[in-house]
Design a protein around this motif. Sequence first.
Motif, PDB file in Angstrom:
ATOM      1  N   SER A  36       3.438 -12.607 -11.526  1.00 58.21           N
ATOM      2  CA  SER A  36       2.403 -13.098 -10.317  1.00 58.21           C
ATOM      3  C   SER A  36       1.720 -11.974 -10.085  1.00 58.21           C
ATOM      4  O   SER A  36       1.068 -12.050  -9.690  1.00 58.21           O
ATOM      5  CB  SER A  36       3.420 -14.163  -9.188  1.00 58.21           C
ATOM      6  OG  SER A  36       3.659 -13.437  -8.559  1.00 58.21           O
ATOM      7  N   SER A  37       2.499 -10.743 -10.274  1.00 55.98           N
ATOM      8  CA  SER A  37       1.858  -9.363  -9.043  1.00 55.98           C
ATOM      9  C   SER A  37       3.158  -8.375 -10.159  1.00 55.98           C
ATOM     10  O   SER A  37       4.055  -8.106 -10.242  1.00 55.98           O
ATOM     11  CB  SER A  37       1.545  -9.900  -7.722  1.00 55.98           C
ATOM     12  OG  SER A  37       3.203  -9.947  -6.780  1.00 55.98           O
ATOM     13  N   VAL A  38       1.819  -7.347  -9.981  1.00 57.22           N
ATOM     14  CA  VAL A  38       2.419  -6.299  -9.755  1.00 57.22           C
ATOM     15  C   VAL A  38       2.057  -4.958  -9.074  1.00 57.22           C
ATOM     16  O   VAL A  38       1.044  -4.948  -8.578  1.00 57.22           O
ATOM     17  CB  VAL A  38       2.431  -5.821 -11.458  1.00 57.22           C
ATOM     18  CG1 VAL A  38       3.290  -4.218 -11.955  1.00 57.22           C
ATOM     19  CG2 VAL A  38       2.724  -6.585 -12.596  1.00 57.22           C
ATOM     20  N   SER A  39       3.309  -4.156  -8.994  1.00 53.51           N
ATOM     21  CA  SER A  39       2.893  -2.699  -8.109  1.00 53.51           C
ATOM     22  C   SER A  39       3.647  -1.393  -8.357  1.00 53.51           C
ATOM     23  O   SER A  39       4.433  -1.366  -9.123  1.00 53.51           O
ATOM     24  CB  SER A  39       2.430  -3.685  -6.468  1.00 53.51           C
ATOM     25  OG  SER A  39       3.981  -3.537  -6.439  1.00 53.51           O
ATOM     26  N   PHE A  40       2.647  -0.935  -7.592  1.00 51.78           N
ATOM     27  CA  PHE A  40       3.878   0.788  -8.105  1.00 51.78           C
ATOM     28  C   PHE A  40       4.970   0.650  -7.405  1.00 51.78           C
ATOM     29  O   PHE A  40       4.305   0.850  -5.374  1.00 51.78           O
ATOM     30  CB  PHE A  40       3.380   2.261  -8.106  1.00 51.78           C
ATOM     31  CG  PHE A  40       2.005   2.063  -9.038  1.00 51.78           C
ATOM     32  CD1 PHE A  40       3.355   2.345 -10.712  1.00 51.78           C
ATOM     33  CD2 PHE A  40       1.006   2.360  -9.044  1.00 51.78           C
ATOM     34  CE1 PHE A  40       2.441   2.452 -11.697  1.00 51.78           C
ATOM     35  CE2 PHE A  40       0.344   2.750 -10.593  1.00 51.78           C
ATOM     36  CZ  PHE A  40       0.799   2.714 -11.953  1.00 51.78           C
ATOM     37  N   ALA A  41       6.144   1.313  -7.069  1.00 50.30           N
ATOM     38  CA  ALA A  41       6.884   0.787  -6.240  1.00 50.30           C
ATOM     39  C   ALA A  41       7.093   2.124  -5.111  1.00 50.30           C
ATOM     40  O   ALA A  41       7.399   1.436  -4.455  1.00 50.30           O
ATOM     41  CB  ALA A  41       8.881   0.716  -7.109  1.00 50.30           C
ATOM     42  N   ASP A  42       6.963   3.017  -5.626  1.00 45.80           N
ATOM     43  CA  ASP A  42       7.046   3.845  -4.458  1.00 45.80           C
ATOM     44  C   ASP A  42       5.813   3.528  -3.800  1.00 45.80           C
ATOM     45  O   ASP A  42       5.256   4.760  -2.723  1.00 45.80           O
ATOM     46  CB  ASP A  42       6.790   5.382  -4.995  1.00 45.80           C
ATOM     47  CG  ASP A  42       5.377   5.726  -5.742  1.00 45.80           C
ATOM     48  OD1 ASP A  42       4.797   4.673  -6.527  1.00 45.80           O
ATOM     49  OD2 ASP A  42       4.837   6.609  -6.917  1.00 45.80           O
ATOM     50  N   GLN A  43       4.627   3.100  -4.031  1.00 46.29           N
ATOM     51  CA  GLN A  43       3.329   2.836  -2.879  1.00 46.29           C
ATOM     52  C   GLN A  43       3.851   1.191  -2.197  1.00 46.29           C
ATOM     53  O   GLN A  43       3.009   1.543  -1.359  1.00 46.29           O
ATOM     54  CB  GLN A  43       2.130   2.030  -3.766  1.00 46.29           C
ATOM     55  CG  GLN A  43       1.364   2.873  -4.954  1.00 46.29           C
ATOM     56  CD  GLN A  43       0.407   2.957  -5.254  1.00 46.29           C
ATOM     57  OE1 GLN A  43       0.219   2.404  -5.495  1.00 46.29           O
ATOM     58  NE2 GLN A  43      -0.403   4.128  -5.291  1.00 46.29           N
ATOM     59  N   ASN A  44       4.713   0.915  -2.088  1.00 50.80           N
ATOM     60  CA  ASN A  44       4.656  -0.359  -1.258  1.00 50.80           C
ATOM     61  C   ASN A  44       6.254  -0.444  -0.995  1.00 50.80           C
ATOM     62  O   ASN A  44       6.571  -1.669   0.152  1.00 50.80           O
ATOM     63  CB  ASN A  44       4.544  -1.420  -1.728  1.00 50.80           C
ATOM     64  CG  ASN A  44       5.397  -2.465  -3.126  1.00 50.80           C
ATOM     65  OD1 ASN A  44       6.233  -1.585  -3.635  1.00 50.80           O
ATOM     66  ND2 ASN A  44       5.018  -2.838  -4.055  1.00 50.80           N
ATOM     67  N   LYS A  46       8.458  -1.386  -2.553  1.00 51.77           N
ATOM     68  CA  LYS A  46       9.795  -3.070  -2.900  1.00 51.77           C
ATOM     69  C   LYS A  46      10.503  -1.948  -3.892  1.00 51.77           C
ATOM     70  O   LYS A  46      10.346  -1.415  -3.982  1.00 51.77           O
ATOM     71  CB  LYS A  46       8.709  -3.668  -3.423  1.00 51.77           C
ATOM     72  CG  LYS A  46       8.186  -4.589  -2.364  1.00 51.77           C
ATOM     73  CD  LYS A  46       6.770  -5.102  -3.265  1.00 51.77           C
ATOM     74  CE  LYS A  46       6.225  -6.110  -2.271  1.00 51.77           C
ATOM     75  NZ  LYS A  46       5.388  -7.446  -2.631  1.00 51.77           N
ATOM     76  N   ALA A  47      11.367  -2.961  -4.321  1.00 47.18           N
ATOM     77  CA  ALA A  47      12.350  -2.562  -4.598  1.00 47.18           C
ATOM     78  C   ALA A  47      12.192  -1.956  -6.710  1.00 47.18           C
ATOM     79  O   ALA A  47      10.666  -3.246  -7.377  1.00 47.18           O
ATOM     80  CB  ALA A  47      13.753  -3.874  -5.179  1.00 47.18           C
ATOM     81  N   SER A  48      12.483  -1.630  -7.299  1.00 45.97           N
ATOM     82  CA  SER A  48      12.033  -1.351  -8.579  1.00 45.97           C
ATOM     83  C   SER A  48      12.321  -2.343  -9.970  1.00 45.97           C
ATOM     84  O   SER A  48      13.460  -2.885  -9.289  1.00 45.97           O
ATOM     85  CB  SER A  48      12.406  -0.215  -9.174  1.00 45.97           C
ATOM     86  OG  SER A  48      12.316   0.431 -10.202  1.00 45.97           O
ATOM     87  N   SER A  49      11.672  -2.909 -10.590  1.00 47.56           N
ATOM     88  CA  SER A  49      12.386  -3.572 -11.321  1.00 47.56           C
ATOM     89  C   SER A  49      12.862  -3.014 -12.787  1.00 47.56           C
ATOM     90  O   SER A  49      13.207  -3.649 -13.508  1.00 47.56           O
ATOM     91  CB  SER A  49      10.799  -4.074 -12.220  1.00 47.56           C
ATOM     92  OG  SER A  49       9.852  -3.607 -12.515  1.00 47.56           O
ATOM     93  N   LEU A  58       7.798   0.522 -11.132  1.00 47.38           N
ATOM     94  CA  LEU A  58       7.160  -0.934 -10.809  1.00 47.38           C
ATOM     95  C   LEU A  58       7.406  -1.536 -10.649  1.00 47.38           C
ATOM     96  O   LEU A  58       8.501  -1.980 -10.836  1.00 47.38           O
ATOM     97  CB  LEU A  58       6.713  -1.363 -12.337  1.00 47.38           C
ATOM     98  CG  LEU A  58       5.444  -0.823 -13.446  1.00 47.38           C
ATOM     99  CD1 LEU A  58       4.788  -2.078 -14.233  1.00 47.38           C
ATOM    100  CD2 LEU A  58       4.071  -0.231 -12.359  1.00 47.38           C
ATOM    101  N   ALA A  59       7.083  -2.083  -9.075  1.00 47.46           N
ATOM    102  CA  ALA A  59       7.463  -3.331  -8.451  1.00 47.46           C
ATOM    103  C   ALA A  59       7.102  -4.756  -9.415  1.00 47.46           C
ATOM    104  O   ALA A  59       5.804  -4.963  -8.868  1.00 47.46           O
ATOM    105  CB  ALA A  59       7.244  -3.273  -6.770  1.00 47.46           C
ATOM    106  N   ILE A  60       7.343  -5.885  -9.523  1.00 47.79           N
ATOM    107  CA  ILE A  60       7.332  -6.695 -10.314  1.00 47.79           C
ATOM    108  C   ILE A  60       7.402  -8.345  -9.691  1.00 47.79           C
ATOM    109  O   ILE A  60       9.163  -8.723  -9.041  1.00 47.79           O
ATOM    110  CB  ILE A  60       7.561  -6.906 -11.655  1.00 47.79           C
ATOM    111  CG1 ILE A  60       6.870  -5.531 -12.480  1.00 47.79           C
ATOM    112  CG2 ILE A  60       7.619  -8.294 -12.687  1.00 47.79           C
ATOM    113  CD1 ILE A  60       7.402  -5.633 -13.770  1.00 47.79           C
ATOM    114  N   GLU A  61       6.807  -8.639  -9.445  1.00 47.62           N
ATOM    115  CA  GLU A  61       7.202 -10.514  -8.379  1.00 47.62           C
ATOM    116  C   GLU A  61       6.870 -11.221  -9.847  1.00 47.62           C
ATOM    117  O   GLU A  61       5.870 -11.292 -10.706  1.00 47.62           O
ATOM    118  CB  GLU A  61       6.397 -11.023  -7.285  1.00 47.62           C
ATOM    119  CG  GLU A  61       6.229  -9.769  -6.403  1.00 47.62           C
ATOM    120  CD  GLU A  61       6.186 -10.088  -5.030  1.00 47.62           C
ATOM    121  OE1 GLU A  61       5.845 -11.124  -4.862  1.00 47.62           O
ATOM    122  OE2 GLU A  61       5.805  -9.187  -4.364  1.00 47.62           O
TER     123      GLU A  61
END
Length: 196
Positions: A36-44, A46-49, A58-61
């Motif tokens: 549903s969404s993707v971000s770089f883990a170092d920017q937010n 969130k835990a790495s995927s 990448l942090a992936i929901e």
Amino acid sequence: MPVTLIMSRAPVAEFNYGKMSGRWGNMVVVKGGKISSVSFADQNGKASSGIELGGRALAIEMNGDDLEFVAEFDTMERYKADSGKGYYMQVRPRPAMPYMLTMFRAGVVAKLNSSGNCLLVHGHGYKQQGTGAAAGILVHEAPHVGWLIGCIAPRELNNRRQSHDRQPSRNAMETIFEAMGGFAIGKQADLFVMDW
């Protein structure tokens, strides 16, 4: 099993092929649950995927099963206009909502691979000049940037040589088609674009 392409263009890596400007990026292909969404883990924070793109976690929901890494590729796109003023159209960043891709056959791609097999990007919002119809932005093989106007060409990682050799890009597209269960018009995948 859903297949997702995730692309980043950062940092900007411009190159020239004759008078044409291009840019390099990276793409990772995964399959598994619906993302549903993707971000770089170092920017937010969130835990790495466990999946990396261009060396960044990448942090992936998502919903569903764990992701399976398929491949990472370099990507090639047209960049600055030949006049030096402005830029070619490029698929806009959408890390929180994917673009739908469908398997498609295009005449321009058939000049490269005889089949015309490629992926059509839906929902990008660009219009064809003169007609107002949706511009045909594709993900397809290309040996050099001269084959691209708004389209994206994946190619084997670390094989950025501009030439008439179609194989590095053809191999990347075949890997994507294989991950999607083989080529058949209308099959779908998702594309997330992280940045400009």
